[in-house]
Design a protein around this motif. Structure first.
Motif, PDB file in Angstrom:
ATOM      1  N   VAL A 177       0.873  -1.173   0.000  1.00 34.90           N
ATOM      2  CA  VAL A 177       0.000   0.000   0.000  1.00 34.90           C
ATOM      3  C   VAL A 177       0.915   1.229   0.000  1.00 34.90           C
ATOM      4  O   VAL A 177       2.090   1.117   0.343  1.00 34.90           O
ATOM      5  N   PRO A 178       0.405   2.402  -0.394  1.00 32.63           N
ATOM      6  CA  PRO A 178       1.267   3.591  -0.390  1.00 32.63           C
ATOM      7  C   PRO A 178       1.849   3.828   1.006  1.00 32.63           C
ATOM      8  O   PRO A 178       1.158   3.590   2.011  1.00 32.63           O
ATOM      9  N   PRO A 179       3.121   4.280   1.090  1.00 36.14           N
ATOM     10  CA  PRO A 179       3.720   4.522   2.399  1.00 36.14           C
ATOM     11  C   PRO A 179       2.857   5.481   3.207  1.00 36.14           C
ATOM     12  O   PRO A 179       2.356   6.465   2.663  1.00 36.14           O
ATOM     13  N   GLY A 180       2.667   5.183   4.470  1.00 36.93           N
ATOM     14  CA  GLY A 180       1.897   6.072   5.339  1.00 36.93           C
ATOM     15  C   GLY A 180       0.388   5.914   5.217  1.00 36.93           C
ATOM     16  O   GLY A 180      -0.363   6.598   5.898  1.00 36.93           O
ATOM     17  N   ALA A 181      -0.069   5.011   4.352  1.00 32.86           N
ATOM     18  CA  ALA A 181      -1.522   4.781   4.238  1.00 32.86           C
ATOM     19  C   ALA A 181      -1.959   3.884   5.385  1.00 32.86           C
ATOM     20  O   ALA A 181      -1.742   2.686   5.358  1.00 32.86           O
ATOM     21  N   LEU A 182      -2.518   4.489   6.405  1.00 34.81           N
ATOM     22  CA  LEU A 182      -2.885   3.732   7.599  1.00 34.81           C
ATOM     23  C   LEU A 182      -4.377   3.430   7.614  1.00 34.81           C
ATOM     24  O   LEU A 182      -5.181   4.170   7.064  1.00 34.81           O
ATOM     25  N   LYS A 183      -4.735   2.354   8.268  1.00 36.16           N
ATOM     26  CA  LYS A 183      -6.157   2.038   8.447  1.00 36.16           C
ATOM     27  C   LYS A 183      -6.764   3.038   9.432  1.00 36.16           C
ATOM     28  O   LYS A 183      -6.083   3.451  10.358  1.00 36.16           O
ATOM     29  N   PRO A 184      -8.002   3.404   9.334  1.00 37.23           N
ATOM     30  CA  PRO A 184      -8.947   2.951   8.300  1.00 37.23           C
ATOM     31  C   PRO A 184      -8.749   3.699   6.980  1.00 37.23           C
ATOM     32  O   PRO A 184      -8.927   4.918   6.948  1.00 37.23           O
ATOM     33  N   LEU A 210     -11.666  -2.354  16.249  1.00 40.61           N
ATOM     34  CA  LEU A 210     -12.932  -1.687  15.930  1.00 40.61           C
ATOM     35  C   LEU A 210     -12.676  -0.407  15.149  1.00 40.61           C
ATOM     36  O   LEU A 210     -13.338  -0.111  14.169  1.00 40.61           O
ATOM     37  N   MET A 211     -11.669   0.360  15.617  1.00 45.63           N
ATOM     38  CA  MET A 211     -11.428   1.665  15.039  1.00 45.63           C
ATOM     39  C   MET A 211     -10.783   1.615  13.662  1.00 45.63           C
ATOM     40  O   MET A 211     -10.936   2.522  12.858  1.00 45.63           O
ATOM     41  N   LYS A 212     -10.013   0.583  13.435  1.00 45.05           N
ATOM     42  CA  LYS A 212      -9.300   0.517  12.156  1.00 45.05           C
ATOM     43  C   LYS A 212      -9.997  -0.414  11.176  1.00 45.05           C
ATOM     44  O   LYS A 212     -10.270  -0.047  10.038  1.00 45.05           O
ATOM     45  N   ASP A 213     -10.277  -1.633  11.633  1.00 45.00           N
ATOM     46  CA  ASP A 213     -10.809  -2.638  10.712  1.00 45.00           C
ATOM     47  C   ASP A 213     -12.311  -2.495  10.497  1.00 45.00           C
ATOM     48  O   ASP A 213     -12.779  -2.379   9.368  1.00 45.00           O
ATOM     49  N   VAL A 214     -13.039  -2.514  11.596  1.00 45.73           N
ATOM     50  CA  VAL A 214     -14.499  -2.530  11.487  1.00 45.73           C
ATOM     51  C   VAL A 214     -15.010  -1.230  10.859  1.00 45.73           C
ATOM     52  O   VAL A 214     -15.854  -1.243   9.963  1.00 45.73           O
ATOM     53  N   GLU A 255      -6.169   6.975  20.573  1.00 50.21           N
ATOM     54  CA  GLU A 255      -6.523   5.592  20.802  1.00 50.21           C
ATOM     55  C   GLU A 255      -7.116   5.378  22.194  1.00 50.21           C
ATOM     56  O   GLU A 255      -8.109   4.666  22.357  1.00 50.21           O
ATOM     57  N   LYS A 256      -6.515   6.046  23.180  1.00 52.46           N
ATOM     58  CA  LYS A 256      -7.028   5.947  24.555  1.00 52.46           C
ATOM     59  C   LYS A 256      -8.458   6.455  24.610  1.00 52.46           C
ATOM     60  O   LYS A 256      -9.332   5.863  25.217  1.00 52.46           O
ATOM     61  N   GLU A 257      -8.670   7.591  23.980  1.00 48.77           N
ATOM     62  CA  GLU A 257      -9.976   8.224  24.012  1.00 48.77           C
ATOM     63  C   GLU A 257     -11.022   7.334  23.335  1.00 48.77           C
ATOM     64  O   GLU A 257     -12.116   7.118  23.849  1.00 48.77           O
ATOM     65  N   LEU A 258     -10.650   6.799  22.186  1.00 51.63           N
ATOM     66  CA  LEU A 258     -11.589   5.963  21.453  1.00 51.63           C
ATOM     67  C   LEU A 258     -11.916   4.682  22.202  1.00 51.63           C
ATOM     68  O   LEU A 258     -13.045   4.203  22.171  1.00 51.63           O
ATOM     69  N   SER A 259     -10.913   4.164  22.905  1.00 47.52           N
ATOM     70  CA  SER A 259     -11.153   2.880  23.573  1.00 47.52           C
ATOM     71  C   SER A 259     -12.062   3.032  24.793  1.00 47.52           C
ATOM     72  O   SER A 259     -12.709   2.089  25.216  1.00 47.52           O
ATOM     73  N   ARG A 261     -14.572   5.183  24.802  1.00 41.46           N
ATOM     74  CA  ARG A 261     -15.904   5.512  24.287  1.00 41.46           C
ATOM     75  C   ARG A 261     -16.157   4.742  23.003  1.00 41.46           C
ATOM     76  O   ARG A 261     -16.117   5.312  21.913  1.00 41.46           O
ATOM     77  N   PRO A 262     -16.381   3.465  23.130  1.00 44.19           N
ATOM     78  CA  PRO A 262     -16.563   2.706  21.888  1.00 44.19           C
ATOM     79  C   PRO A 262     -17.855   3.099  21.185  1.00 44.19           C
ATOM     80  O   PRO A 262     -18.944   2.931  21.720  1.00 44.19           O
ATOM     81  N   THR A 263     -17.703   3.712  20.042  1.00 46.33           N
ATOM     82  CA  THR A 263     -18.879   4.179  19.323  1.00 46.33           C
ATOM     83  C   THR A 263     -19.147   3.298  18.098  1.00 46.33           C
ATOM     84  O   THR A 263     -20.049   3.562  17.339  1.00 46.33           O
ATOM     85  N   VAL A 264     -18.301   2.304  17.944  1.00 50.75           N
ATOM     86  CA  VAL A 264     -18.424   1.441  16.775  1.00 50.75           C
ATOM     87  C   VAL A 264     -19.083   0.132  17.183  1.00 50.75           C
ATOM     88  O   VAL A 264     -18.627  -0.537  18.101  1.00 50.75           O
ATOM     89  N   THR A 265     -20.151  -0.202  16.534  1.00 50.04           N
ATOM     90  CA  THR A 265     -20.811  -1.474  16.815  1.00 50.04           C
ATOM     91  C   THR A 265     -20.626  -2.386  15.612  1.00 50.04           C
ATOM     92  O   THR A 265     -21.124  -2.088  14.527  1.00 50.04           O
ATOM     93  N   PRO A 266     -19.887  -3.456  15.798  1.00 51.76           N
ATOM     94  CA  PRO A 266     -19.664  -4.351  14.659  1.00 51.76           C
ATOM     95  C   PRO A 266     -20.946  -5.096  14.283  1.00 51.76           C
ATOM     96  O   PRO A 266     -21.778  -5.381  15.140  1.00 51.76           O
ATOM     97  N   SER A 267     -21.098  -5.387  13.010  1.00 52.50           N
ATOM     98  CA  SER A 267     -22.286  -6.117  12.552  1.00 52.50           C
ATOM     99  C   SER A 267     -22.206  -7.595  12.922  1.00 52.50           C
ATOM    100  O   SER A 267     -23.210  -8.227  13.193  1.00 52.50           O
TER     101      SER A 267
END
Ligand SMILES: [Mg+2]
Length: 286
Positions: A177-184, A210-214, A255-259, A261-267
């Motif tokens: 992938v292009p250098p520096g192309a980070l998920k998501p 959750l934050m990157k993949d889902v 990352e700390k903040e997101l973890s 307050r999980p706002t992502v609900t996986p299907s």
């Protein structure tokens, strides 16, 4: 479903456990042999990792200031060979697939459903882990970050000590992938789908973050699956990773903040293991 896209680290194998076992053993031995306190080594290591943009930098020891000033005429990697051997031994021992991964990938291969891997890890170590776990060929294409920088004036070929057949993958095609192309990064996922001429509704994406993949899968409308079994609960180990990793303070804060307050609900959620995928979706050849 006619395509499975999967994350690698902590989805197919426990990267974190292998990293922690090998890195902490190396660090402890290095401190013992050099008489430099661990906390000082940690600080210097973090600087090198940030400069190199990876927490798996193979030439780390040769760039640590306190080792360089202690041994002005020799290479720290040679002086502290024993620490590197210990790291290697633990890495070998702890890099293994989660239960059911291989069987699931074999079943998908039998059904002629291609499996594509998408990882943020660097090229060299991703290939090493694919070989080590016996997945060469079970994964059709792997997309990884390009390799980290090499020390100035040295090429990858000069650093290799074994014949070239000991490196690389035989069957899995490796793309960068292009250098520096980070998920998501939905662009990367979109290009994977277009390479296989598959629409989002025919593809499944699985990953432990959750934050990157889902999030990435959801943004593109691909069936998103959370590999919950891959989420590590080793707090002390994770704190060590934070202290030495290449992540910036902003990355860590986010990352700390997101973890908290999980706002992502996986299907879909894999609670037991990877093989649950086969019961969740009807995978068949396009
Ligand atoms: Mg992962």
């Amino acid at each position: 479903m006619s395509l499975l896209v999967t994350d690698l680290d902590n989805t197919l194998w426990d990267w974190f456990a292998a990293w922690h076992a090998s890195f902490s053993a190396m660090l402890q031995k290095l401190s013992e042999l050099s008489d430099i306190p661990q906390h000082q080594l940690e600080r210097e290591i973090q600087e090198v990792h940030r400069r190199r943009g990876t927490s798996e930098y193979s030439y780390l020891l040769n760039e640590l200031p306190s080792l360089l000033s202690k041994h002005p005429t020799s290479k720290p990697s040679e002086v502290y060979d024993e620490a590197l051997h210990i790291q290697n031994r633990h890495r070998l021992r702890n890099t293994k697939l989660y239960e059911g991964v291989k069987e699931t990938l074999q079943e998908l291969q039998r059904r002629k459903v291609p499996v594509v891997a998408y990882t943020e890890s660097v090229s060299y170590w991703s290939e090493w882990r694919i070989r080590r776990t016996g997945l060469d060929g079970l994964i059709k294409v792997m997309y990884s970050s390009p390799d980290h920088d090499f020390p100035t004036g040295v090429s990858v070929h000069q650093l290799r000590t074994q014949p070239s057949s000991a490196y690389g993958l035989r069957k899995t095609v490796h793309k960068h992938v292009p250098p520096g192309a980070l998920k998501p990064n939905t662009e990367v996922l979109r290009s994977i789908l277009s390479d296989f001429a598959v629409s989002p509704l025919e593809a499944v994406y699985v990953g432990d973050s959750l934050m990157k993949d889902v999030v990435m899968a959801q943004e593109l409308g691909v069936y998103d699956v959370h590999a919950r079994y891959g989420v590590s609960h080793d707090r002390d180990g994770y704190n060590l990773l934070r202290r030495v990793s290449h992540w910036t303070p902003q990355d860590i804060e986010r990352e700390k903040e997101l973890s908290t307050r999980p706002t992502v609900t996986p299907s879909y959620v894999l609670t037991e293991g990877f093989s649950q995928l086969l019961a969740m979706f009807n995978f068949e050849e396009a």
